[in-house]
Motif scaffolding. Structure first.
Motif, short mmCIF file in Angstrom:
data_model
loop_
_atom_site.label_atom_id
_atom_site.label_comp_id
_atom_site.label_asym_id
_atom_site.label_seq_id
_atom_site.Cartn_x
_atom_site.Cartn_y
_atom_site.Cartn_z
N PHE A 2 0.86 -1.19 0.00
CA PHE A 2 0.00 0.00 0.00
C PHE A 2 0.89 1.23 0.00
CE2 PHE A 2 -2.85 3.11 2.08
CZ PHE A 2 -3.94 3.01 1.23
N PRO A 3 0.50 2.30 -0.71
CA PRO A 3 1.34 3.51 -0.73
C PRO A 3 1.67 4.01 0.68
CG PRO A 3 -0.43 3.68 -2.34
CD PRO A 3 -0.71 2.46 -1.53
N GLN A 50 -3.53 0.76 -4.42
CA GLN A 50 -4.33 1.93 -4.08
C GLN A 50 -5.64 1.96 -4.87
OE1 GLN A 50 -2.60 5.81 -4.90
NE2 GLN A 50 -3.62 6.65 -3.11
N GLY A 51 -5.57 1.58 -6.15
CA GLY A 51 -6.78 1.56 -6.97
C GLY A 51 -7.83 0.62 -6.42
N VAL A 52 -7.40 -0.58 -6.03
CA VAL A 52 -8.32 -1.56 -5.47
C VAL A 52 -8.83 -1.08 -4.11
CG1 VAL A 52 -8.51 -3.92 -4.56
CG2 VAL A 52 -7.26 -3.50 -6.68
N TYR A 53 -7.95 -0.52 -3.30
CA TYR A 53 -8.33 -0.02 -1.98
C TYR A 53 -9.39 1.07 -2.09
CZ TYR A 53 -7.98 2.38 2.52
OH TYR A 53 -8.28 2.97 3.71
N GLN A 54 -9.21 2.00 -3.00
CA GLN A 54 -10.16 3.11 -3.16
C GLN A 54 -11.53 2.59 -3.57
OE1 GLN A 54 -8.04 5.67 -5.92
NE2 GLN A 54 -7.23 6.93 -4.26
N ARG A 55 -11.56 1.61 -4.45
CA ARG A 55 -12.85 1.05 -4.89
C ARG A 55 -13.55 0.33 -3.74
NH1 ARG A 55 -13.65 -3.86 -6.51
NH2 ARG A 55 -11.50 -4.23 -7.18
N ILE A 56 -12.81 -0.44 -2.97
CA ILE A 56 -13.40 -1.18 -1.86
C ILE A 56 -13.85 -0.24 -0.75
CG2 ILE A 56 -12.91 -2.84 0.00
CD1 ILE A 56 -11.15 -4.35 -1.95
N ALA A 87 -14.81 2.77 -0.99
CA ALA A 87 -15.97 3.56 -1.42
C ALA A 87 -17.28 2.82 -1.17
CB ALA A 87 -15.85 3.91 -2.90
N THR A 88 -17.22 1.49 -1.12
CA THR A 88 -18.43 0.69 -0.89
C THR A 88 -18.48 0.12 0.53
OG1 THR A 88 -17.30 -1.27 -1.78
CG2 THR A 88 -18.57 0.07 -3.33
N SER A 89 -17.46 0.42 1.32
CA SER A 89 -17.41 -0.09 2.71
C SER A 89 -16.99 1.06 3.64
CB SER A 89 -16.42 -1.25 2.82
OG SER A 89 -16.70 -2.26 1.88
N LEU A 90 -17.83 2.08 3.69
CA LEU A 90 -17.48 3.29 4.41
C LEU A 90 -17.30 3.07 5.91
CD1 LEU A 90 -19.84 5.84 2.60
CD2 LEU A 90 -17.42 5.38 2.16
N LYS A 91 -17.95 2.05 6.46
CA LYS A 91 -17.86 1.80 7.90
C LYS A 91 -16.73 0.85 8.27
CE LYS A 91 -22.77 2.68 8.85
NZ LYS A 91 -24.02 2.15 9.46
N SER A 113 -8.51 -5.66 0.30
CA SER A 113 -7.75 -5.30 -0.91
C SER A 113 -6.69 -6.35 -1.20
CB SER A 113 -7.10 -3.93 -0.73
OG SER A 113 -8.04 -2.93 -0.45
N GLY A 114 -5.98 -6.78 -0.16
CA GLY A 114 -4.95 -7.80 -0.33
C GLY A 114 -5.51 -9.11 -0.84
N ARG A 115 -6.66 -9.49 -0.31
CA ARG A 115 -7.30 -10.74 -0.75
C ARG A 115 -7.66 -10.66 -2.22
NH1 ARG A 115 -11.55 -11.38 4.27
NH2 ARG A 115 -10.06 -12.16 5.85
#
Length: 237
Positions: free
Chosen positions: A56-57, A116-122, A124-128, A138-140
């Motif tokens: 991760f960055p 980072q791309g995958v993390y941002q997408r996930i 955005a749909t898992s705010l909590k 993201s790693g999975r």
């Protein structure tokens, strides 16, 4: 007057000799300088094979986020002292980390931009979800064995020259390796160092001799920290 002058010169010489003797004794008695590097490997019920690592960055911590100069790490809960951090410090640390890990030839690295791309997408749909949970997800998705998360808490560049600095370089950063199977920590490392001269701290005599009396840059301190961390990094030995 001449006798008085000679007396002062003799006292100065004796004081100088005592300082050198004390520094030498501290080098022999205490060995390495005070520990600026801390690493910890966490015990597991089953050995963890770490081959594919999603990096991760590296994040730069804003001092404004700290309370009374301190901040609790979201990953391991450790309270860290936060200082000023120069722009792009996170990139300097990230480059050093990636370079050192890749040179071992023992890992497959998923680059930060892809992670980072995958993390941002996930996220955005898992705010909590917590930071760690989102990192694990993201790693999975990236098929990694573990995800590496790091933060820079202080980065101050040297002001001056190698043999005549007005202000010493100072760095502090931490790395965490997280198991994507269950979100547990596999390993963590922390480096916190502000270079001091022999006159300022004789107990750092070994570091003084190792660095040949030279004032290091912040990048050189970063390299020192990352290199030391990899000595205990899972699978690097």
């Amino acid at each position: 007057m001449k006798t008085l002058s000679n007396l002062f010169q003799t006292r100065s010489l004796v004081a100088g000799c005592l300082l050198i003797l004390f520094a030498s004794l501290s080098f022999l008695l205490f060995g390495c300088a005070p520990n600026n590097l801390l690493t910890e490997t966490y015990a597991k019920d089953k050995p963890v094979k770490v081959h594919r690592i999603a990096v991760f960055p590296i994040q730069r911590v804003d001092p404004d986020e700290a309370v009374d100069g301190s901040l609790r790490c979201e990953i391991c809960g450790t309270v860290i002292s936060v200082g000023s951090t120069e722009p792009q410090a996170e990139k300097v640390v990230e480059e050093a980390v990636l370079s050192r890990i890749e040179k071992t030839g023992k890992y497959e690295i998923v680059p930060p931009e892809r992670v980072q791309g995958v993390y941002q997408r996930i996220s955005a749909t898992s705010l909590k979800s917590s930071l760690k949970d989102t990192l694990v997800k993201s790693g999975r998705e990236l098929g990694a064995d573990a995800i590496l998360h790091g933060q820079v808490y202080r980065f101050r560049e040297r002001i001056g020259y190698a043999y005549g600095a007005d202000k010493a370089a100072s760095v502090a950063f931490a790395l965490h390796l997280i198991d994507v199977r269950d979100g547990s920590l596999i390993w963590k490392g922390r480096f916190d160092k502000t270079q001091t001269s022999l006159m300022e701290n004789v107990f750092q005599a070994s570091a003084f001799y190792k660095e040949k009396g030279r004032w290091l840059t912040a990048r050189e301190l970063i390299d020192e920290g990352v290199s030391g961390m990899l000595e205990t990094f899972p699978g690097a030995q």
